[in-house]
Design a protein around this motif. Structure first.
Motif, mmCIF file in Angstrom:
data_model
loop_
_atom_site.group_PDB
_atom_site.id
_atom_site.type_symbol
_atom_site.label_atom_id
_atom_site.label_comp_id
_atom_site.label_asym_id
_atom_site.label_seq_id
_atom_site.Cartn_x
_atom_site.Cartn_y
_atom_site.Cartn_z
ATOM 1 N N PRO A 2 1.005 -1.118 -0.133
ATOM 2 C CA PRO A 2 0.052 -0.191 -0.356
ATOM 3 C C PRO A 2 1.113 1.082 0.623
ATOM 4 N N LEU A 3 0.855 2.493 -0.727
ATOM 5 C CA LEU A 3 1.343 3.361 -0.875
ATOM 6 C C LEU A 3 0.305 4.954 -0.267
ATOM 7 N N GLY A 4 1.830 5.641 -0.511
ATOM 8 C CA GLY A 4 0.815 6.853 0.332
ATOM 9 C C GLY A 4 1.247 7.795 1.585
ATOM 10 N N THR A 5 0.535 8.783 1.267
ATOM 11 C CA THR A 5 0.743 9.244 2.409
ATOM 12 C C THR A 5 0.290 10.703 3.304
ATOM 13 N N MET A 6 0.141 11.981 2.507
ATOM 14 C CA MET A 6 -0.584 12.840 2.307
ATOM 15 C C MET A 6 -1.721 13.471 1.677
ATOM 16 N N ALA A 7 -2.058 14.082 1.268
ATOM 17 C CA ALA A 7 -3.268 14.633 0.081
ATOM 18 C C ALA A 7 -3.677 15.904 0.923
ATOM 19 N N HIS A 8 -3.995 16.450 -0.155
ATOM 20 C CA HIS A 8 -3.533 18.027 -0.965
ATOM 21 C C HIS A 8 -4.555 19.098 0.819
ATOM 22 N N GLU A 9 -5.712 18.071 1.046
ATOM 23 C CA GLU A 9 -6.686 18.260 1.880
ATOM 24 C C GLU A 9 -6.015 18.435 3.380
ATOM 25 N N TYR A 10 -4.879 17.432 3.802
ATOM 26 C CA TYR A 10 -4.056 17.885 5.273
ATOM 27 C C TYR A 10 -3.471 19.308 5.527
ATOM 28 N N LEU A 11 -2.485 19.676 3.880
ATOM 29 C CA LEU A 11 -1.949 21.083 4.316
ATOM 30 C C LEU A 11 -3.295 22.344 4.454
ATOM 31 N N GLN A 12 -3.881 22.193 3.309
ATOM 32 C CA GLN A 12 -5.504 23.012 3.550
ATOM 33 C C GLN A 12 -5.861 23.814 4.765
ATOM 34 N N ALA A 13 -6.125 22.037 5.172
ATOM 35 C CA ALA A 13 -7.041 22.191 6.969
ATOM 36 C C ALA A 13 -5.781 22.969 7.995
ATOM 37 N N CYS A 14 -4.456 23.259 7.566
ATOM 38 C CA CYS A 14 -3.596 23.491 8.322
ATOM 39 C C CYS A 14 -3.388 25.559 8.076
ATOM 40 N N GLN A 15 -4.708 25.462 6.986
ATOM 41 C CA GLN A 15 -4.440 27.300 6.939
ATOM 42 C C GLN A 15 -5.402 27.656 8.347
ATOM 43 N N ALA A 16 -6.546 26.683 8.803
ATOM 44 C CA ALA A 16 -7.222 27.544 10.149
ATOM 45 C C ALA A 16 -6.705 26.491 11.322
ATOM 46 N N LEU A 17 -5.740 25.796 10.881
ATOM 47 C CA LEU A 17 -5.228 25.063 12.417
ATOM 48 C C LEU A 17 -3.984 25.276 13.049
ATOM 49 N N GLY A 18 -3.326 26.107 11.888
ATOM 50 C CA GLY A 18 -1.972 26.459 12.616
ATOM 51 C C GLY A 18 -2.485 27.846 13.030
ATOM 52 N N PRO A 19 -0.655 28.375 13.934
ATOM 53 C CA PRO A 19 -0.647 29.533 14.552
ATOM 54 C C PRO A 19 -0.780 31.257 13.595
#
Length: 411
Positions: A212-229
Motif C-alpha cells: 500500500p502506498l501513500g502519505t498525505m493529500a492536499h486536504e491536510y495542508l489546506q486544513a492547516c490554514q485554519a489550524l495553524g498559529p
C-alpha cells in the motif's frame, strides 16, 4: 453495492485520519464536489448515487481488515481500535441536482468522521456514470490498451523503472481496477525484481498482496490554514505536525498546495533533511524535477538520497520520459491513476472532492495548474495569494487582488 469494504480507498486517507485523531480530533470541515469536464452534467445520477451512499454508510471494518491494518508499521493500535467502532454517517453528506443540471455533493461535519467519504464517493460517481453511459463497457479495448502499456514498459528495457496504481477515485469500475492490477501483477511482477511497486488502494493491497502506498493529500495542508498559529506559517505547521505524528516515517511532502515557489521557500534545510522526498501533482513535471534537484543541491543535500514522486496525469510514455531524464540523479517513483484504471476508449471524468472550509474558515488549494485551484471564497483566495506572494493567474491585476483581500484581518 459498488463499495463493499471501507478499505476500498486510498492509503493516505488512513494516514491523514490517524493524524486527525491524535492532533485535530475536534476539527469541523466542509468538502465540495466539482466536475472539471466542460459541459458534462451529472445531476441525473443523484438518486442512484444517494442509494449507493446509503449502502456505503452501513459498512464497518471487519476483523480481518483491522488485523491487516494493525500490521502496517506506521498504523498505531489506538487508531485501529477507533476504526473498529467507526461507520460513515449519512447525515454528514448531501447529494442533489442544481437548477442547471449539475451534480452537487456537500460533505460537512467533524473531520474525523467525514474524511473517509471522498474516495469511495468519487468511485461511486464514476461507476454509476459509466454504467449509465456505457452499460456493457468496452473491456476488449481496455485490455488492448493495457497490453500496449505493458509492452511499452517492457520494450523500454528499463527494468528498474517501477509504476504504482493511483487510480481508485477515477476508475471505470471496481472490477476493472482489480483486473488491471491482476494483469500488471502477472505481467510486470512485484517486489524488487518486478515493475509494479504497489497500489494506493488499501483493499486491493490487502487482497492481492501488494504494497500500500501513500502519505498525505492536499486536504491536510489546506486544513492547516485554519489550524495553524499563522496563515503564512501554515505549510510549515503542516509539515511539522506530520513529522510529530510519524517520527520520520511516511516522509514525502506534497509540493503543490500553494505552488512550487512557496513550497521551496518553506522547504528549508531542516525539511530537506527531515523528509525523504516530495510529490509532484501539478505544473510541468520536468521543470519541477529540475527545480527540486537544484533545491537539494543548494541546501547541500545529495539528491540521490531523496525520492521524487510523480503523480499528475501520468501516461506510460510520459513516465518513461521522466524516468530517462531523472534516472541516476535522484530516487524515482511514479503513480499512474486515470490512465491505468479508466482507459477504455471513453473520455474519463475529471472529478474531485476538495475541502473548502475548516473550523468556519475558508481554505484553498493554489495549484501550479490553475484549473486545479479550488475555493468557494474569492476574497480569501486573493488574500491567500497576497500572504504567500503568489501572482494572480492570467495577468490579473495584483493590486486589485490585494484590495479585495484587504477586508480580511491579518494572520
Amino acid at each position: 453495492m459498488i463499495i463493499t469494504s471501507l478499505l476500498d480507498t486510498d492509503l493516505y486517507k488512513f494516514t491523514m485520519m490517524q493524524a486527525v485523531l491524535h492532533q485535530f480530533p475536534g476539527s469541523q470541515v466542509e468538502y465540495r464536489f466539482k466536475c472539471r469536464n466542460e459541459g458534462v452534467k451529472l445531476g441525473n445520477l443523484a438518486q442512484e448515487i444517494r442509494h449507493e451512499i446509503k449502502s456505503l454508510c452501513t459498512l464497518s471494518f471487519k476483523e480481518a481488515e483491522l488485523s491487516w491494518l494493525r500490521g502496517l508499521r506506521f498504523i498505531k493500535s489506538d487508531f485501529v481500535d477507533f476504526l473498529a467502532l467507526f461507520k460513515l454517517n449519512e447525515k454528514y453528506i448531501t447529494v442533489s441536482t442544481t437548477d442547471s443540471g449539475d451534480l452537487d455533493i456537500v460533505i460537512k461535519g467533524p473531520w474525523l468522521h467525514t474524511i473517509l467519504f471522498e474516495i469511495p464517493v468519487l468511485a461511486i460517481v464514476n461507476e454509476v456514470a459509466f454504467k449509465r453511459l456505457y452499460p456493457m463497457g468496452d473491456l476488449l479495448e481496455g485490455r488492448r490498451r493495457l497490453s500496449e502499456k505493458i509492452n511499452q514498459l517492457k520494450s523500454a528495457n528499463l527494468g528498474d523503472l517501477k509504476i504504482a496504481d493511483y487510480g481508485t477515485r477515477r476508475r471505470f469500475s471496481k472490477a476493472w481496477q482489480e483486473e488491471v492490477l491482476r494483469v500488471l501483477q502477472t505481467q510486470l511482477g512485484v517486489g524488487q525484481k518486478g515493475q509494479l511497486a504497489g497500489t494506493s488502494n488499501v483493499f486491493f493491497a490487502m487482497t492481492l498482496g501488494l504494497t500500500p502506498l501513500g502519505t498525505m493529500a492536499h486536504e491536510y495542508l489546506q486544513a492547516c490554514q485554519a489550524l495553524g498559529p499563522r496563515l503564512r506559517d501554515s505549510q510549515v505547521f503542516g509539515f511539522e505536525s506530520w513529522a510529530r505524528e510519524y517520527r520520520g516515517d511516511l516522509g514525502i511532502a506534497l509540493s503543490d498546495v500553494y505552488g512550487i515557489e512557496p513550497f521551496l521557500r518553506d522547504f528549508d534545510l531542516y525539511f530537506c533533511k527531515l523528509f525523504d522526498g516530495a510529490r509532484h501533482d501539478s505544473g510541468d513535471p520536468f521543470a519541477w524535477g529540475e527545480r527540486m534537484i537544484a533545491h537539494y543541491k543548494a541546501h547541500r543535500v545529495d539528491p540521490k538520497t531523496k525520492i521524487l514522486i510523480f503523480s499528475d496525469g501520468l501516461t506510460v510514455p510520459k513516465t518513461i520520459e521522466l524516468y530517462q531524464q531523472f534516472r541516476g540523479r535522484c530516487q524515482l517513483a511514479f503513480g499512474i491513476g486515470t490512465n491505468l484504471t479508466n482507459d477504455l476508449g471513453y473520455e474519463p471524468l475529471q472529478i474531485v472532492i476538495k475541502m473548502v472550509n475548516c473550523n468556519g474558515q475558508p481554505v484553498a488549494k493554489l495549484s501550479d495548474t490553475p484549473s486545479k485551484n479550488m475555493c468557494t471564497d474569492e476574497k480569501y483566495l486573493a488574500y491567500l495569494r497576497q500572504v504567500f506572494d503568489i501572482a494572480p493567474p492570467n495577468g490579473e491585476d495584483k493590486s486589485a487582488a490585494s484590495s479585495s483581500a484587504s477586508a480580511l484581518p491579518p494572520k
